[in-house]
Design a protein around this motif. Structure first.
Motif, mmCIF file in Angstrom:
data_model
loop_
_atom_site.group_PDB
_atom_site.id
_atom_site.type_symbol
_atom_site.label_atom_id
_atom_site.label_comp_id
_atom_site.label_asym_id
_atom_site.label_seq_id
_atom_site.Cartn_x
_atom_site.Cartn_y
_atom_site.Cartn_z
ATOM 1 N N MET A 7 -4.928 3.389 4.085
ATOM 2 C CA MET A 7 -4.294 4.036 2.929
ATOM 3 C C MET A 7 -5.081 3.788 1.646
ATOM 4 O O MET A 7 -5.427 4.714 0.922
ATOM 5 N N ASP A 9 0.829 -1.205 0.000
ATOM 6 C CA ASP A 9 0.000 0.000 0.000
ATOM 7 C C ASP A 9 0.864 1.256 0.000
ATOM 8 O O ASP A 9 0.490 2.277 -0.581
ATOM 9 N N VAL A 44 0.820 4.294 -2.670
ATOM 10 C CA VAL A 44 0.848 5.735 -2.407
ATOM 11 C C VAL A 44 1.915 6.394 -3.287
ATOM 12 O O VAL A 44 1.683 7.448 -3.886
#
Lengths: 289, 349, 381
Positions: free
Chosen positions: A106, A41, A45
């Protein structure tokens, strides 16, 4: 023969990016003994960051690494300071669940902001190729990203081996308590290590975005891959993760041709289990703690 | 003394009301939610035996859930074997699978064990996708019609309503709670806890670590496979991601961790929170509730914003909940409640 | 006062418009299926807007199934027994649709499935389950018919994602080519989301197939085509099945998508009434191109709402209305018919399109064609 060479070359090139993801995870594990389930994750990002920089400012994804790296470093440091730091002594499954929880936060925050659409980042060279001869070709963006990966890895080696901070990180990874007694600021090293781990994952995200696609749940695939690479190389070993990444790249690519592409992930997991059973310290690891 | 009697009386009361509930509650929606609750309790409780008591934190329990579900469904679909026989086949297969997995994973400890358990479950998921002749691959197995359950000539149930599923689910949940109670109060439980607290010390006390770990795994795997079989026949459809996916394993573990591992009522508490919460978040009941109570106007900006985003954001809130529980109640809710209770006792003294 | 009430009663009785039509929506709004689910959400939102403009008193009850069958069942139980909806539009995935279809039949709630591909859903003789889109087998036959109409292919290679959609589409395609006498030289499935298909594609290239049949539901389509170019895979035609080959993003990648043949349930340049207008308004409202899912969902909601209103919100009458009705809108002519073992299945006309000059152009069937097809596939530059 052309098929064999093609598989080998693309396996090595894609393995370079895998290596970067694995190095990030292995640094985090080495220093904190925390299995980071949010690693994929964090990579996601990094991808979205690259995407924003590319679409808003028109900065080339490969150049934008210069912006992504420090930003992701700060992000990783923040995660460490606010969350991970509190569970360093907790039982393993709580650490796992915390990072899973962070990963969910996230990916779903990104989904609320960007919707869950697939984003494609198209550069002028996204589909460019170099003909090597003998019917074998090399993807230009993949080659560039491999070279950048190699440069970053070399810089990281230099940092870990030659600088004071780097040595302090390695000392913390070897023995946290002893390092503390030696006067090393272990907390600071943990923040730097997690920051670096996140920065490397984010960079890997930036490097694959010209040849891959971006969506909020993209992380899962890479998290599992990162584990395999890290264990293969020996948890905490940066050299091991580098080799492990390339090895997994080649294994995937070869087994897709010579076994079947449906089974290629099974081959990778079986390899992973075999290493765990017969050489649990990994290819390069010294001890298993 | 009176406390024990009170507790027992309360337990019997809850049990009795659960037993007669379908007589008074006709809403299939309510029964469906109860069935999901029972399923969640039995999943969590099964994991609890291995993870909570023996301290082996498997993140691959989807393997046993999926094997149970697939075995029952495959036999029903291809050989027309009724699920109440298929379940036994599922148990036999799952014991073999569990022992094979145990022989690999129990050589490893801590994070390595966790990763190996994930890898094995993933191998099973990918195999289910690729072995198309056996499992029908990614297309999954669809079995719409359940045979009528008869004893002799008497029809017990034809499975047309939710009521038989309700009782099967209730039985399963009680069974897993019963087994956990038995484990907790038997020698086995003490061995498990000794292994959990300190493997090396347990070993030096003469406890056969690998034997007891495998016993724990087999008990846990059988119960999980029963839950899987139940899921299969209730939903009527299985495919690799829904019964063998990594998120199934995580969900199973989550029930225990939120509720409190290694306690008899932890998984029950965890299910009582997670099942209604995710349903309320999913179906936007929270916004509706806020509007009804009058806290938020339906057409105000806040109301519209919540309506638009809350149902999208429910996984996000789930993540936030997990993070908060781990940070502030590391022993789960049961641990939190116990801590409060001891504090009150101390204050009373 | 009394007079007023009476008058009000009279208007209520006279105009069914004033009665709210309560319709349920089940869709994957979060979870792994959310990227596609979002198109369905958007399509339904646009339908809601249009229906309100037409004076419908529509009340939609949205339920997220998170892509999990047991959760979609929760949603259906709630809609059928608590919300008292006249009908339900959804769910998106085949797994969820299967689970929900059984419940719809049990509770006698008319269910209109907008875009699930699995054939079996409407092959179980369920009387309350209707489907708008053409099921998976149509992809195979439409594409292969197109290839045999344009050239004389002798060999074919399959590469498909190992999902429900991928395997069932390629399975019917393999059966279909066997009938046409085309030889299968490669049959490869891949896990969705891989970063590297080069070795597999190089292997397919070594077999030198006339046709390459790819199934990809998502953005893997772009990767497959990019890497096909890289390794120099050069068949007579690339046939792409699945939504991955019919997105605006795919068409924009002109270096690799030009002349790829794909088939779709819907496109905004087709001559079906309102299709173009739907496309423009969708783009204006959501800032992106509509997919066929959006159009299917839009049409499904329009039909469900209209039928429910005419039936006064009664479930049995709504079902009969769906069964008997005939519509002509953005999805062309819609009629839920029983044929070839299907029940209540809209025998939808699939469109075969080719990317020409960066745009999707319908090339077959002839009445809808906007351009002539390019065949064989031009040499890679």
């Amino acid at each position: 023969m052309a098929v064999f060479l093609q598989s080998l070359i693309s396996g090595i090139l894609i393995g370079g990016v895998y290596a970067l993801i694995g190095i990030g995870l292995t640094l985090i594990f080495g220093v904190m003994r925390v299995i980071n389930f949010a690693h994929g994750d964090i990579l996601m990002v990094g991808m979205y960051l690259t995407y924003i920089i590319f679409t808003m400012m028109g900065v080339d994804p490969f150049v934008s690494v210069l912006i992504t790296f420090p930003l992701m470093f700060l992000f990783g440091g923040f995660l460490q300071k606010v969350f991970i730091n509190r569970i360093l002594n907790a039982v393993a499954q709580n650490q796992i669940l915390l990072t899973i929880g962070l990963g969910l936060i996230m990916s779903n925050t990104v989904m609320l902001i960007f919707t869950s659409d697939y984003k494609i980042l198209t550069t002028s060279y996204s589909s460019a190729t170099l003909q090597v001869g003998g019917g074998v070709s090399v993807s230009t963006p993949l080659l560039i990203s491999f070279l950048i990966t190699a440069a970053i890895t070399a810089a990281l080696y230099w940092f870990l081996l030659k600088t004071d901070t780097g040595q302090a990180i390695r000392a913390t990874a070897q023995d946290r308590d002893a390092a503390q007694l030696m006067g090393i600021n272990v907390k600071r090293m943990s923040i730097i290590a997690f920051g670096l781990g996140a920065a490397l994952a984010g960079t890997a995200g930036a490097l694959i975005s010209p040849t891959y696609y971006i969506f909020p749940q993209v992380g899962g695939v890479f998290t599992l891959k990162a584990f395999v690479i890290t264990v293969l190389g020996g948890m905490g070993s940066v050299v091991g993760a580098t080799l492990g990444g390339v090895l997994i790249g080649i294994t995937e690519s070869m087994s897709a041709v010579y076994i079947s592409s449906g089974w290629k992930d099974v081959v990778v997991f079986v390899l992973f289990l075999l290493v765990l059973l017969f050489k649990p310290s990994g290819l390069m690891g010294k001890s298993r703690t | 003394m009176t406390k024990t009697i009170l507790k027992a009386a309360f337990g019997l009361l809850v049990l009795a009301s659960l037993l007669i509930l379908p007589k008074y509650v006709e809403s299939p929606y309510a029964l469906h939610m109860m069935i999901l609750l029972f399923l969640s309790v039995s999943q969590g409780q099964s994991w609890n035996i291995l993870g909570g008591y023996a301290g082996q934190h498997s993140v691959g329990h989807a393997a046993y859930f999926g094997v149970g579900a697939y075995a029952t469904m495959m036999l029903m679909h291809t050989k027309q074997i009724a699920p109440w026989y298929g379940v036994w086949a599922g148990i036999v297969i799952v014991v073999v699978v569990a022992l094979a997995i145990g022989s690999i994973c129990f050589r490893l400890r801590g994070p390595y064990f966790v990763l190996a358990s994930i890898a094995v479950a993933e191998i099973l998921r990918l195999s289910a996708i690729n072995l198309t002749t056996l499992t029908n691959g990614a297309e999954g197995i669809l079995a719409t019609e359940l045979p009528v359950f008869k004893i002799g000539e008497t029809v017990i149930t034809d499975f047309l309503t939710k009521v038989p599923f309700y009782y099967i689910g209730l039985f399963l949940a009680l069974l897993t709670i019963g087994v956990t109670y038995w484990v907790q109060h038997s020698k086995l439980g003490y061995y498990f806890q000794a292994i959990r607290e300190d493997q090396d010390a347990a070993h030096s006390l003469g406890i056969h670590i690998s034997v007891y770990k495998n016993i724990g795994l087999v008990i846990s795997a059988i119960l999980t496979s029963l839950a899987g079989s139940f899921y299969g026949i209730y939903v009527g459809f299985v495919d690799p991601p829904t019964v063998l996916g990594l998120d199934v394993s995580v969900q199973i573990m989550l029930i225990c961790i939120i509720g409190g591992m290694g306690t008899l009522w932890g998984p029950v508490l965890g299910s009582l929170i997670l099942v209604p919460l995710s349903e309320a978040l999913r179906s936007n009941m929270i916004t509706e509730g806020l509007v009804k109570v009058g806290l938020v106007g339906a057409d105000t900006r806040v109301g519209l914003f919540l309506k638009e985003n809350l149902s999208h954001a429910h996984v996000l809130l789930y993540g936030v909940l997990v993070v908060l529980v781990i940070l502030f109640m590391p022993d789960g809710l049961m641990g939190f409640v116990k801590k409060l209770a001891t504090r009150r006792k101390q204050e009373a003294v | 006062m009394r007079k007023q009430l009476l008058a009000l009663g009279a208007t209520l009785a006279l105009s069914p418009c004033l009665l709210a039509q309560k319709i349920g929506v089940i869709n994957s709004m979060s979870g792994p299926e959310a990227p596609i689910g979002e198109n369905i959400t958007n399509g339904i939102k646009l339908a809601e807007e249009d229906l309100k403009k037409k004076g419908f008193n529509l009340q939609l009850v949205w339920e997220d199934d998170t892509g999990k069958p047991q959760i979609s069942m929760s949603a259906m139980e709630k809609l059928a027994t608590r919300e008292n909806v006249a009908g339900v539009v959804g769910p998106y995935t085949s797994a969820c649709s299967n689970a929900v279809a059984k419940l719809a039949e049990k509770y006698k709630v008319p269910l209109l499935i907008p875009a699930a591909a699995k054939e079996e859903i409407t092959r179980q003789g369920l009387k309350h389950v209707f489907r708008m889109n053409a099921p998976a087998d149509q992809y195979a036959s439409s594409l292969i018919d197109a290839a045999t109409a344009l050239g004389r292919p002798k060999t074919i290679a399959f590469i498909y994602e190992n999902t429900d959609f991928g395997t069932s589409t390629s399975k019917t395609a393999k059966d279909y080519v066997a009938k046409k006498g085309i030889q299968v030289v490669a049959d490869v499935s891949y896990p969705k989301g891989s970063a590297d298909y080069r070795s597999t594609l190089a292997q397919i290239k070594s077999k030198n197939p006339d046709l390459v049949f790819m199934v990809s539901y998502v953005a893997d389509a772009i990767l497959l085509m990019r890497q096909s170019k890289e390794v120099g895979l050069q068949p007579q035609a690339f046939l792409g099945a699945g939504a991955g080959f019919t997105t605006a993003e795919f068409a924009k990648e002109r270096a690799i998508s030009e002349a790829v043949i794909s088939c779709t349930q819907w496109t905004d340049d087709v001559s079906w009434p309102g299709a173009k207008d739907f496309g423009t308004r969708y783009k204006a409202k959501f800032g992106k191109e509509p997919t066929y899912h959006a159009a299917c969902a839009y049409a499904s909601m329009m039909i469900m709402a209209e039928t429910a209103r005419n039936a006064g919100g009664d479930r049995a009458k709504t079902r009969d209305g769906l069964k008997a009705g005939k519509w002509n809108g953005v999805m062309g002519e819609v009629k839920f018919a029983d044929y070839d073992g299907f029940t209540n299945q809209n025998n939808h006309q699939m469109l075969v399109q080719q990317i020409l000059g960066g745009n999707y152009e319908t090339v077959l069937p002839a009445p809808f064609a906007t351009k002539k097809a390019v065949y064989p596939f031009p040499k890679w530059k």
